[in-house]
Scaffold this motif. Structure first.
Motif, PDB file in Angstrom:
ATOM      1  N   LYS A  12      -3.453   3.306  -8.334  1.00 35.61           N
ATOM      2  CA  LYS A  12      -4.588   2.795  -7.578  1.00 35.61           C
ATOM      3  C   LYS A  12      -4.314   1.330  -7.225  1.00 35.61           C
ATOM      4  CE  LYS A  12      -7.878   6.146  -9.354  1.00 35.61           C
ATOM      5  NZ  LYS A  12      -9.234   6.395  -9.903  1.00 35.61           N
ATOM      6  N   PHE A  13      -5.224   0.729  -6.481  1.00 30.91           N
ATOM      7  CA  PHE A  13      -4.963  -0.550  -5.834  1.00 30.91           C
ATOM      8  C   PHE A  13      -6.008  -1.588  -6.234  1.00 30.91           C
ATOM      9  CE2 PHE A  13      -3.935   3.111  -3.313  1.00 30.91           C
ATOM     10  CZ  PHE A  13      -2.677   2.881  -2.793  1.00 30.91           C
ATOM     11  N   TYR A  44      -6.341  -0.669   4.234  1.00 28.99           N
ATOM     12  CA  TYR A  44      -6.482   0.499   3.350  1.00 28.99           C
ATOM     13  C   TYR A  44      -7.078   1.682   4.101  1.00 28.99           C
ATOM     14  CZ  TYR A  44      -5.124  -2.462  -0.471  1.00 28.99           C
ATOM     15  OH  TYR A  44      -4.386  -3.288  -1.274  1.00 28.99           O
ATOM     16  N   LYS A  45      -8.047   1.412   4.936  1.00 28.79           N
ATOM     17  CA  LYS A  45      -8.629   2.483   5.756  1.00 28.79           C
ATOM     18  C   LYS A  45      -7.560   3.111   6.639  1.00 28.79           C
ATOM     19  CE  LYS A  45     -13.414   0.859   6.266  1.00 28.79           C
ATOM     20  NZ  LYS A  45     -14.414   0.414   7.267  1.00 28.79           N
ATOM     21  N   ASP A  89     -10.168   4.707  -4.881  1.00 31.51           N
ATOM     22  CA  ASP A  89      -8.878   4.236  -5.401  1.00 31.51           C
ATOM     23  C   ASP A  89      -8.682   2.734  -5.233  1.00 31.51           C
ATOM     24  OD1 ASP A  89      -8.234   6.790  -6.118  1.00 31.51           O
ATOM     25  OD2 ASP A  89      -6.765   7.116  -4.525  1.00 31.51           O
ATOM     26  N   LEU A  90      -9.685   2.052  -4.696  1.00 29.77           N
ATOM     27  CA  LEU A  90      -9.524   0.636  -4.356  1.00 29.77           C
ATOM     28  C   LEU A  90     -10.496  -0.232  -5.145  1.00 29.77           C
ATOM     29  CD1 LEU A  90      -8.082  -1.411  -2.456  1.00 29.77           C
ATOM     30  CD2 LEU A  90      -9.991  -1.099  -0.876  1.00 29.77           C
ATOM     31  N   ILE A 141       0.841  -1.196   0.000  1.00 34.16           N
ATOM     32  CA  ILE A 141       0.000   0.000   0.000  1.00 34.16           C
ATOM     33  C   ILE A 141       0.877   1.248   0.000  1.00 34.16           C
ATOM     34  CG2 ILE A 141      -1.707   1.328   1.308  1.00 34.16           C
ATOM     35  CD1 ILE A 141      -2.784  -1.369   2.382  1.00 34.16           C
ATOM     36  N   GLU A 142       1.886   1.249   0.848  1.00 32.46           N
ATOM     37  CA  GLU A 142       2.785   2.404   0.921  1.00 32.46           C
ATOM     38  C   GLU A 142       3.508   2.625  -0.400  1.00 32.46           C
ATOM     39  OE1 GLU A 142       6.676   3.886   3.513  1.00 32.46           O
ATOM     40  OE2 GLU A 142       5.355   2.330   4.305  1.00 32.46           O
ATOM     41  N   TYR A 164     -16.483   0.626  -0.093  1.00 26.77           N
ATOM     42  CA  TYR A 164     -15.391  -0.093  -0.749  1.00 26.77           C
ATOM     43  C   TYR A 164     -15.925  -1.219  -1.633  1.00 26.77           C
ATOM     44  CZ  TYR A 164     -12.060   2.407   2.193  1.00 26.77           C
ATOM     45  OH  TYR A 164     -11.307   3.385   2.793  1.00 26.77           O
ATOM     46  N   LYS A 182       1.030   3.685  -3.258  1.00 22.94           N
ATOM     47  CA  LYS A 182       0.606   5.070  -3.023  1.00 22.94           C
ATOM     48  C   LYS A 182       1.701   6.032  -3.470  1.00 22.94           C
ATOM     49  CE  LYS A 182      -1.128   8.130   0.644  1.00 22.94           C
ATOM     50  NZ  LYS A 182      -1.467   8.207   2.100  1.00 22.94           N
ATOM     51  N   ILE A 193      -6.504   5.346   2.372  1.00 17.50           N
ATOM     52  CA  ILE A 193      -6.789   5.164   0.942  1.00 17.50           C
ATOM     53  C   ILE A 193      -8.293   5.319   0.717  1.00 17.50           C
ATOM     54  CG2 ILE A 193      -6.640   3.587  -1.020  1.00 17.50           C
ATOM     55  CD1 ILE A 193      -3.924   4.584   0.130  1.00 17.50           C
TER      56      ILE A 193
END
Length: 406
Positions: A212-213, A242-243, A251-252, A203-204, A272, A207, A247
């Motif tokens: 996006k993821f 993610y929360k 974007d998820l 995630i890091e 989500y 980002k 994020i």
């Protein structure tokens, strides 16, 4: 984070250019490399070749149509920092972490919970004795075998492993030899010092890359609940990470082949779950022209509140009476149901001579050259109407998307 200096420098550069990247302008130079041009050159003369050849001087731009499948694993070890940096440099707009968990229930990026024996060096380390099935050598006609799960080891132990290309030499008589077997259309050139990732680390990194993821929650190899950890706990933990990282839901695109997981997100995390992606693939009885062979019709899937459907490529294309590649009846039904379509995975099969393998088994008779990656991609984009395509070498998709305005 455990990224090397090059990765940290790139992440810093990307972060400093985040505002530009939000407008689809890359903060560091992007490159198609030579492969898209090689594929265009191999296309037979015609409209598609003329269209794609006319774009050879275009400047690469990031696009959400191009999705990194485990990063860029055609040449880099999958789910590593390096694989995802390669994908980012090829212009992907969305990156994937396949999510599973360790013995201490920490989330990590692996394609399967039980793939450590083919994607890392674990069988040749002191952790081998903890594997569900330690390495056994080939003998008396039996192939070498092993099964090593992330749930066999703790996160701290996972961090000590070295990633490699997904492969195994089943003729091996030693654990060290078992680490070989890389298909000849891939390479071991970029394996040294590659870095595994936890889910939080992905995630890091993603980002920082401005991507996006699209994490995929993998079905466990262990029975659930696992030490009190239920499937709902597992599905929720992934979203919570993610929360916790701030994020936004927009974007998820969380994925799963498990319909119960998708419905859990839709019902319990509606913000989500709105972009939850239901992955599907054909079983042996599946026929794209026979709805009675479909486990769930696209209309039924839409009625469950699911908006995104991601079938494998072979589910979305078929051949017409003249042998041309066209949308399958399943693809047409999905569009009629109002589902947003994504497909997977281009460039997974290696060379496409002799029919192209599993991903192209619905159009085998039309596949005889690597250039058919673009022939199939063109039908997926223009006729099926997918909004994104996973690829093991994202530059191929990025080039096409940039050329056609996607």
């Amino acid at each position: 984070m455990r990224y090397g200096l090059a990765a940290l420098a790139l992440a810093s550069a990307l972060t400093s250019g985040g505002a530009a990247l939000a407008q689809s302008d890359a903060p560091v130079p992007l490159s198609y490399g030579v492969r898209p041009f090689y594929l265009v050159d191999k296309l037979p003369d015609g409209e598609l070749k003329e269209k794609l050849a006319a774009c050879m001087n275009q400047t690469p731009a990031r696009t959400a149509f191009s999705i990194g499948h485990r990063g860029a694993p055609l040449q880099f070890p999958e789910h590593t920092v390096e694989s995802n940096l390669a994908a980012a440099r090829q212009g992907v707009g969305i990156l994937e972490c396949d999510v599973t968990f360790t013995k201490d229930k920490e989330l990590v990026c692996r394609h399967a919970q039980n793939d450590l024996h083919t994607t890392t060096n674990i069988v040749a380390t002191d952790l081998a004795e903890k594997c569900t099935q330690p390495f056994t050598p080939a003998s008396d006609g039996a192939e070498a075998a092993a099964e090593c799960r992330t749930s066999d080891i703790t996160l701290a132990e996972f961090r000590t492993l070295k990633p490699k290309m997904d492969a195994a030499d089943k003729s091996a008589t030693t654990a060290e030899a078992y680490l070989g077997g890389t298909p000849d259309f891939r390479t071991d050139l970029y394996v040294d010092d590659a870095q595994l990732m936890t889910h939080k680390e992905s995630i890091e990194l993603f980002k920082s890359l401005g991507a996006k993821f699209t994490p995929e929650l993998k079905d466990p190899s262990v029975d659930m609940p696992f030490d009190g950890f239920s499937m709902d706990d597992y599905a929720q933990k992934m979203i919570d990470e993610y929360k916790d990282a701030g994020i936004p839901a927009s974007d998820l695109f969380p994925q799963s082949f498990n319909l119960d997981v998708i419905r859990y997100w839709v019902e319990n995390e509606p913000e989500y779950g709105r972009q939850a992606v239901y992955l599907v693939e054909p079983d042996d009885s599946w026929d794209g022209s026979d709805p009675s062979t479909w486990e769930h019709s696209p209309a039924d899937i839409a009625d469950m509140g699911i908006n995104y459907l991601a079938p494998s490529i072979n589910m979305l294309v078929d051949l017409d009476d003249s042998g041309e590649i066209v949308p399958s009846d399943y693809a047409k039904a999905a569009k009629e149901a109002g589902l947003t379509l994504i497909s997977w995975s281009l460039e997974r099969s290696g060379p496409l001579a002799n029919g192209g393998g599993w991903y192209y088994n619905s159009v085998t008779d039309a596949i005889d050259s690597d250039s058919d990656y673009y022939a199939v991609l063109d039908v997926l984009a223009q006729d099926v109407g997918v909004v994104g395509v996973f690829s093991d070498w994202p530059a191929t998709v990025t080039y096409y998307a940039n050329c056609t305005g996607l």
